[in-house]
Design an enzyme around this catalytic site. Sequence first.
Site, PDB file in Angstrom:
ATOM      1  N   SER A 131       0.905  -0.869  -0.224  1.00  0.00           N
ATOM      2  CA  SER A 131       0.409   0.166   0.000  1.00  0.00           C
ATOM      3  C   SER A 131       0.767   1.185  -0.012  1.00  0.00           C
ATOM      4  O   SER A 131       0.845   2.357  -0.736  1.00  0.00           O
ATOM      5  CB  SER A 131      -1.167   0.020   1.165  1.00  0.00           C
ATOM      6  OG  SER A 131      -1.659  -0.865   1.163  1.00  0.00           O
ATOM      7  N   TYR A 228      -8.831  -9.504  -3.186  1.00  0.00           N
ATOM      8  CA  TYR A 228      -8.499  -9.380  -4.132  1.00  0.00           C
ATOM      9  C   TYR A 228      -9.308  -9.515  -5.906  1.00  0.00           C
ATOM     10  O   TYR A 228      -9.732 -10.152  -5.385  1.00  0.00           O
ATOM     11  CB  TYR A 228      -6.883 -10.026  -3.915  1.00  0.00           C
ATOM     12  CG  TYR A 228      -5.767  -9.581  -3.753  1.00  0.00           C
ATOM     13  CD1 TYR A 228      -5.229  -8.384  -3.351  1.00  0.00           C
ATOM     14  CD2 TYR A 228      -5.277 -10.422  -2.609  1.00  0.00           C
ATOM     15  CE1 TYR A 228      -4.361  -7.610  -3.493  1.00  0.00           C
ATOM     16  CE2 TYR A 228      -4.346  -9.382  -1.348  1.00  0.00           C
ATOM     17  CZ  TYR A 228      -3.787  -8.064  -2.214  1.00  0.00           C
ATOM     18  OH  TYR A 228      -3.105  -8.025  -1.529  1.00  0.00           O
TER      19      TYR A 228
HETATM   20  P1  NAI Z   1      -3.497  -4.513  -6.875  1.00  0.00           P
HETATM   21  O1  NAI Z   1      -2.360  -3.991  -7.096  1.00  0.00           O
HETATM   22  O2  NAI Z   1      -3.730  -6.342  -6.618  1.00  0.00           O
HETATM   23  O3  NAI Z   1      -4.249  -4.426  -7.954  1.00  0.00           O
HETATM   24  C1  NAI Z   1      -4.697  -3.041  -8.598  1.00  0.00           C
HETATM   25  C2  NAI Z   1      -6.856  -3.313  -8.384  1.00  0.00           C
HETATM   26  O4  NAI Z   1      -6.626  -3.450 -10.444  1.00  0.00           O
HETATM   27  C3  NAI Z   1      -7.363  -3.894  -7.605  1.00  0.00           C
HETATM   28  O5  NAI Z   1      -8.362  -2.851  -7.437  1.00  0.00           O
HETATM   29  C4  NAI Z   1      -8.119  -4.999  -8.116  1.00  0.00           C
HETATM   30  O6  NAI Z   1      -8.826  -5.303  -8.312  1.00  0.00           O
HETATM   31  C5  NAI Z   1      -7.880  -4.658  -9.952  1.00  0.00           C
HETATM   32  N1  NAI Z   1      -8.058  -5.082 -11.178  1.00  0.00           N
HETATM   33  C6  NAI Z   1      -7.487  -6.656 -10.697  1.00  0.00           C
HETATM   34  N2  NAI Z   1      -8.544  -7.461 -12.744  1.00  0.00           N
HETATM   35  C7  NAI Z   1      -9.119  -6.023 -12.941  1.00  0.00           C
HETATM   36  C8  NAI Z   1      -9.279  -6.067 -14.314  1.00  0.00           C
HETATM   37  N3  NAI Z   1      -9.379  -7.507 -15.270  1.00  0.00           N
HETATM   38  N4  NAI Z   1     -10.091  -5.153 -14.392  1.00  0.00           N
HETATM   39  C9  NAI Z   1     -10.092  -4.159 -13.601  1.00  0.00           C
HETATM   40  N5  NAI Z   1      -9.265  -4.332 -13.065  1.00  0.00           N
HETATM   41  C10 NAI Z   1      -8.914  -4.937 -12.745  1.00  0.00           C
HETATM   42  O7  NAI Z   1      -4.756  -4.106  -5.262  1.00  0.00           O
HETATM   43  P2  NAI Z   1      -4.856  -3.698  -4.049  1.00  0.00           P
HETATM   44  O8  NAI Z   1      -4.335  -2.235  -4.815  1.00  0.00           O
HETATM   45  O9  NAI Z   1      -2.693  -4.100  -3.532  1.00  0.00           O
HETATM   46  O10 NAI Z   1      -5.818  -3.768  -3.478  1.00  0.00           O
HETATM   47  C11 NAI Z   1      -5.798  -4.724  -2.762  1.00  0.00           C
HETATM   48  C12 NAI Z   1      -6.811  -5.129  -2.228  1.00  0.00           C
HETATM   49  O11 NAI Z   1      -6.616  -4.876  -0.897  1.00  0.00           O
HETATM   50  C13 NAI Z   1      -8.567  -4.366  -2.485  1.00  0.00           C
HETATM   51  O12 NAI Z   1      -9.110  -4.350  -1.916  1.00  0.00           O
HETATM   52  C14 NAI Z   1      -8.303  -2.899  -1.344  1.00  0.00           C
HETATM   53  O13 NAI Z   1      -9.028  -2.009  -1.185  1.00  0.00           O
HETATM   54  C15 NAI Z   1      -7.946  -4.080  -0.452  1.00  0.00           C
HETATM   55  N6  NAI Z   1      -6.301  -3.590   1.150  1.00  0.00           N
HETATM   56  C16 NAI Z   1      -6.470  -3.468   2.168  1.00  0.00           C
HETATM   57  C17 NAI Z   1      -5.930  -3.120   2.864  1.00  0.00           C
HETATM   58  C18 NAI Z   1      -6.206  -3.334   4.509  1.00  0.00           C
HETATM   59  O14 NAI Z   1      -6.665  -3.507   4.630  1.00  0.00           O
HETATM   60  N7  NAI Z   1      -4.780  -3.067   5.330  1.00  0.00           N
HETATM   61  C19 NAI Z   1      -4.997  -1.982   2.600  1.00  0.00           C
HETATM   62  C20 NAI Z   1      -4.568  -1.971   0.915  1.00  0.00           C
HETATM   63  C21 NAI Z   1      -5.719  -3.132   0.597  1.00  0.00           C
END
Ligand code: NAI
Length: 370
Positions: A131, A228
């Site tokens: 993040s 994810y």
């Molecule tokens: P990531 O870097 O793995 O992916 C980036 C984005 O690409 C994601 O939003 C994903 O849904 C999107 N994506 C994947 N395939 C796609 C497609 N075919 N078309 C369009 N978009 C597509 O994601 P990141 O930034 O690592 O976040 C992943 C999850 O983790 C999210 O739900 C985020 O809210 C959550 N999160 C939770 C945290 C916590 O609770 N500590 C901290 C940071 C993130």
Amino acid sequence: MQIGVPLEIRAGERRVAATPETVKKLAALHSVFVQAGAGLSANIPDSEFEAAGAKIVEDAKALYAAAQLILKVRGLEASEFGLVRDDAILVGLLSPHEKEKMQTYSDRGLTAFALESIPRISRAQSMDVLSSQANIGGYKSVILAANAYGRFFPMLMTAAGTVKAARVLVLGVGVAGLQAIATAKRLGAVIEAFDVRPAVKEQVLSLGAKFVEVPLSEGEAAETSGGYAKEMSEDYKRKQAELIHARAIQSDIVITTALIPGRPAPVLLKEETVAAMKHGSVVVDMAVEFGGNCPLSEKDSVVEKHGVTLIGYSNLPAMMASDASALYARNMLNFINLLFEAKTGELKIDREDEIIAGTLISMNGELVKK
Ligand code: NAI
């Protein structure tokens, strides 16, 4: 414990895994060794590490000979493997999906932790390197796009006439995508965003952007229990390609951030779409390290194809090495605090701890993650 902070030697890596702020905290209980020049590309001179309580050592050989616990940004390069102590503990971004590389850590007898695998749970938020670095990448992607784009971002009304606002399309709205939206908004662009996870719609709207979506078929889920994205069905991908084509040809800037953990990045921006985009448009492909969201982008290069500039830098956080190191080093400190008894500073690796278990690659030569 003797803690070592080497100079990163991977090409283009400008970050450092500790800062004077974190060294000061570590030096209260441990001996901290920093390789000469380790912080220079992040604008931290040796003297600041020294003032924080570190001992500066001249070269990598001396550093690795001293370090029982090695704080790294990137995994070990071949030349470093020969220098580390047999009893070393290594913490860094080790690319845990690359199984052969993980085997080399266990073959070498090391205890190794991959920070990319920190679970996304609230207790681990202060350690979440993905993040903290994605946030920086999202910001930098917009700055690079604005620089490569030959026009204004904001709408301007001048005596010489009106200038239209730039239209930005963000594909993938995780941490990086959200920061890209926020940054483009501050510069005055008009923004649309798309993600397979409908859960992000509210966040997109709250940042003042429009959410464009592909309706999910009945029973189709876009998200894993860990939050994810998943690989989607062929029918979904076809509808998605049509939607993205239609939106991209109306846009001036496209920023792609879409990733699926452990899988190649999904192709979202096809060649025919790029060919139909306006001359002078800019694409920043943040997924380039994992194969790219656009087949035309090239890793660590800026190329022009069909009149569109495609930016494919794979390590955007390293291009903002001071802030990236400051945040990374705090994540690192919060993580390694888990490895020690708080009061005595004695090493205690609790394999029952969810965060330790999630990140541990190998322990004393045993390959933990197969
Ligand atoms: P990531 O870097 O793995 O992916 C980036 C984005 O690409 C994601 O939003 C994903 O849904 C999107 N994506 C994947 N395939 C796609 C497609 N075919 N078309 C369009 N978009 C597509 O994601 P990141 O930034 O690592 O976040 C992943 C999850 O983790 C999210 O739900 C985020 O809210 C959550 N999160 C939770 C945290 C916590 O609770 N500590 C901290 C940071 C993130």
